[in-house]
Design a protein around this motif. Sequence first.
Motif, PDB file in Angstrom:
ATOM      1  N   UNK A 150      58.485 -19.360  56.807  1.00  0.00           N
ATOM      2  CA  UNK A 150      58.284 -20.751  57.237  1.00  0.00           C
ATOM      3  C   UNK A 150      57.301 -20.781  58.396  1.00  0.00           C
ATOM      4  N   UNK A 151      56.418 -21.733  58.381  1.00  0.00           N
ATOM      5  CA  UNK A 151      55.465 -21.851  59.474  1.00  0.00           C
ATOM      6  C   UNK A 151      55.674 -23.194  60.159  1.00  0.00           C
ATOM      7  N   UNK A 152      56.044 -23.125  61.432  1.00  0.00           N
ATOM      8  CA  UNK A 152      56.393 -24.335  62.175  1.00  0.00           C
ATOM      9  C   UNK A 152      55.183 -24.929  62.841  1.00  0.00           C
ATOM     10  N   UNK A 153      55.243 -26.237  63.053  1.00  0.00           N
ATOM     11  CA  UNK A 153      54.153 -26.847  63.816  1.00  0.00           C
ATOM     12  C   UNK A 153      54.181 -26.228  65.199  1.00  0.00           C
ATOM     13  N   UNK A 154      53.057 -25.912  65.718  1.00  0.00           N
ATOM     14  CA  UNK A 154      53.062 -25.335  67.052  1.00  0.00           C
ATOM     15  C   UNK A 154      51.861 -25.854  67.790  1.00  0.00           C
ATOM     16  N   UNK A 155      51.999 -25.906  69.069  1.00  0.00           N
ATOM     17  CA  UNK A 155      50.833 -26.333  69.821  1.00  0.00           C
ATOM     18  C   UNK A 155      50.486 -25.202  70.763  1.00  0.00           C
ATOM     19  N   UNK A 156      49.203 -24.942  70.852  1.00  0.00           N
ATOM     20  CA  UNK A 156      48.737 -23.858  71.711  1.00  0.00           C
ATOM     21  C   UNK A 156      49.207 -24.124  73.127  1.00  0.00           C
ATOM     22  N   UNK A 157      49.200 -25.387  73.493  1.00  0.00           N
ATOM     23  CA  UNK A 157      49.541 -25.769  74.839  1.00  0.00           C
ATOM     24  C   UNK A 157      50.989 -25.392  75.166  1.00  0.00           C
ATOM     25  N   UNK A 158      51.876 -25.653  74.183  1.00  0.00           N
ATOM     26  CA  UNK A 158      53.299 -25.432  74.437  1.00  0.00           C
ATOM     27  C   UNK A 158      53.639 -23.952  74.516  1.00  0.00           C
ATOM     28  N   UNK A 159      52.745 -23.101  74.022  1.00  0.00           N
ATOM     29  CA  UNK A 159      53.005 -21.667  74.091  1.00  0.00           C
ATOM     30  C   UNK A 159      54.291 -21.279  73.372  1.00  0.00           C
ATOM     31  N   UNK A 160      54.504 -21.898  72.247  1.00  0.00           N
ATOM     32  CA  UNK A 160      55.671 -21.516  71.463  1.00  0.00           C
ATOM     33  C   UNK A 160      55.175 -21.077  70.099  1.00  0.00           C
ATOM     34  N   UNK A 161      55.606 -19.900  69.695  1.00  0.00           N
ATOM     35  CA  UNK A 161      55.140 -19.376  68.423  1.00  0.00           C
ATOM     36  C   UNK A 161      56.072 -19.772  67.306  1.00  0.00           C
ATOM     37  N   UNK A 162      55.511 -19.764  66.122  1.00  0.00           N
ATOM     38  CA  UNK A 162      56.316 -20.161  64.985  1.00  0.00           C
ATOM     39  C   UNK A 162      57.509 -19.229  64.801  1.00  0.00           C
TER      40      UNK A 162
END
Length: 712
Positions: A150-162
């Motif tokens: 599964x690939x989650x929405x992620x934002x570079x800014x949030x620094x959270x990986x899928x």
Amino acid sequence: MADPITLRGLAEIPVARLKGVGPKKEASLAGIGITNLFDLVTTYPRRWVDRSNEARIADLVPGEEALVLVTVRSVTKRVTRNRRTMVNVNVGDGSGRMDVVFFNQPWRERQLQDGLQIALFGKADTYRGGLQMSNPVVDLIGDRTGRIVPIYPQSEKAQINTWEMAGWIEETLRRCAERGIADPVPADVLRSNKMIDRPAALAGIHLPEDMQQKESARRRLAFDELLRVQLLLVLRKRAMERDQRGIAHVMTGTLVDRFYEALPYDLTGAQARAIAEIEADLAAPHPMHRLLQGDVGAGKTVVAIAAMLAAVEGRHQGAMMAPTEVLAEQHAMSVRSMLDGVTVPDPDNLFGDRPLRIELLTNKVTGGRRKEVLAGIADGSVDIAIGTHALIQDKVDFASLGVVVVDEQHRFGVEQRSALRDKTAGGRMPDTLVMTATPIPRTAAMTVYGDLDVSVLDELPPGRTPIVTMWANGPLMESGVWNDIRSEVAAGRQAYVVCPLVGESEKLEVASAEETIQRLAFDELKGLRLELLHGQLPPDEKHAAMERFRSGRADVLVATTVIEVGVDVPNATVMAILDADRFGIAQLHQLRGRVGRGEHASTCWLVTQPNEEDPEAGNPRIEALVATTDGFELAEVDLDLRGEGTLMSTSQKGRSDLKLASLRRDRKLVEQARASAFAIVDGDPDLATHPLLADELDLIFSDRDEAFLSRG
Ligand code: ADP
Ligand code: MG
């Protein structure tokens, strides 16, 4: 043991309770709107990749978009001659190797460490004999195992990986497993719609074993989203029917019959159907809330007048509201002419019938005239009042407002609707008919206007010469457009030229319109009488320009989209829309509706500049307009091409809780959800025996916005 945990229960547990969510991650998650476990488990993957049979480098086709799961082999960074940074990444999987380049993304060098597993989505091209992707979308997938990633929405800014998201969600589901997750949707509803249960759906969407499992999970969770929206709308609809006091109109039909006799034509079948639906609503004691959908020219005015006359007959008043003064004036003109000579049967009047009194009330009606109109509205001698929203201001006092017709729903908001309540004696709510010329697909209407009843005029009056629409792609064809306009003008007809849309700025738009008219006057349409119309002209100049065109003193009206609504010049038979590819389907369709209003055959030219990279390239929107003049068909195409963005404003969509459901893909689910919502609410009007469901609606909608519920 405790009851199975509900969504509310999950919402009460902060994410910080999970392993691996410390203050830093907690803050990052909050930044993307995730503060509790409910937020977390309803953050769904945006893609699922099946490792076993897709996403291999060897299967890439140059020129086509695709996704690959690969491992980073090497990374280098350099600055190009024109000072752009370029990060070069070599990646590989069991089937081959490929180069990936990132321009102006220097941070990729740090992000993409050797050995990292990533998913890349982009277009591969051949470059120096090998394959290369430039600036693809990158997802870090970590070292997750399992067949489906599964690939989650992620934002570079949030620094959270899928993979972090996946890990936390997995932990949440695992820790809930013992206690169980509640399923508030009644078992019979699930059974009849062939839905899996909620715990299985949550597992299936986040940790599917195969794509089919993911699909049934998606179907169930999308159904839940749609069901919640429908429950909300149906509860509201039934509550209005139950609680709002309206007027049970008494109709003999005499006045409406006189109106039909005065019409030079018969009603279309669709008009007769809509009027019958409206009359049934009017006779009922609760107020009507009905949407009348009908394409441009379908004859909505006749239906509106019939509704208002039904009110007048029972000694109430009718009101018609338009979004602008110009439109209100036009409505007043056409309503007056259609009701010319129609008199009201008046049993109290010894001398027989009395004339109908129709008055216009806009901000332009001032002084003594305004006093007169207001007095007539207040004493009941005005039968039909036509105007802008000025009509429902505080100062306007109706003797007994019975039916309100609102033209174009978009601008009729919550406050307006509640203002209506004060317009009748004893706080009774007048019946409302909202008219829109922007057709939207049926299932979408169910979602966006699900608290209204809907009548559809799906049939145009007979004898129309259909508008021929043509695509003029490139200068050669464009010269044919100007020839066509010249020859129509020579034959005594008139034309519209719609100027290109320019960005967001009205100033630029005006500049482009001025430039266009100068060019045309000097060159293509030299010698014709041209008139300019745009939104920044002072009102009286606008009026004067329109009047010169209407009366035939101008041949060609060069205009911005201000002509989109309400302009009615039957002698105009050609329209050229410049840079047509910048407009949306609905807007092109509305614009086109300005021609084809008279006895003469009409043409609409959609003018574009050819695509330089690919002169043969198609344009699905333009092709759809060429193919059909049916607004409902176009609405379906629009929904297919653009998704629900066309239908709901972002804020509506945000509020409506549709994360997985798509009004485009899930048309059938919308209908199923609506039917289920009616079944549930009609068996349990307050959801008293469905407390979990009620609680869930409360959780999901309470803090969002009343406005989604009470939208006009
Ligand atoms: P809409 O508001 O739906 O765009 P209108 O009410 O302005 O359409 O009607 C468009 C035109 O069609 C008007 O000129 C009207 O007189 C005419 N019209 C309406 N109903 C009929 C009918 N049943 N038969 C023939 N012409 C009709
Ligand atoms: Mg109309």
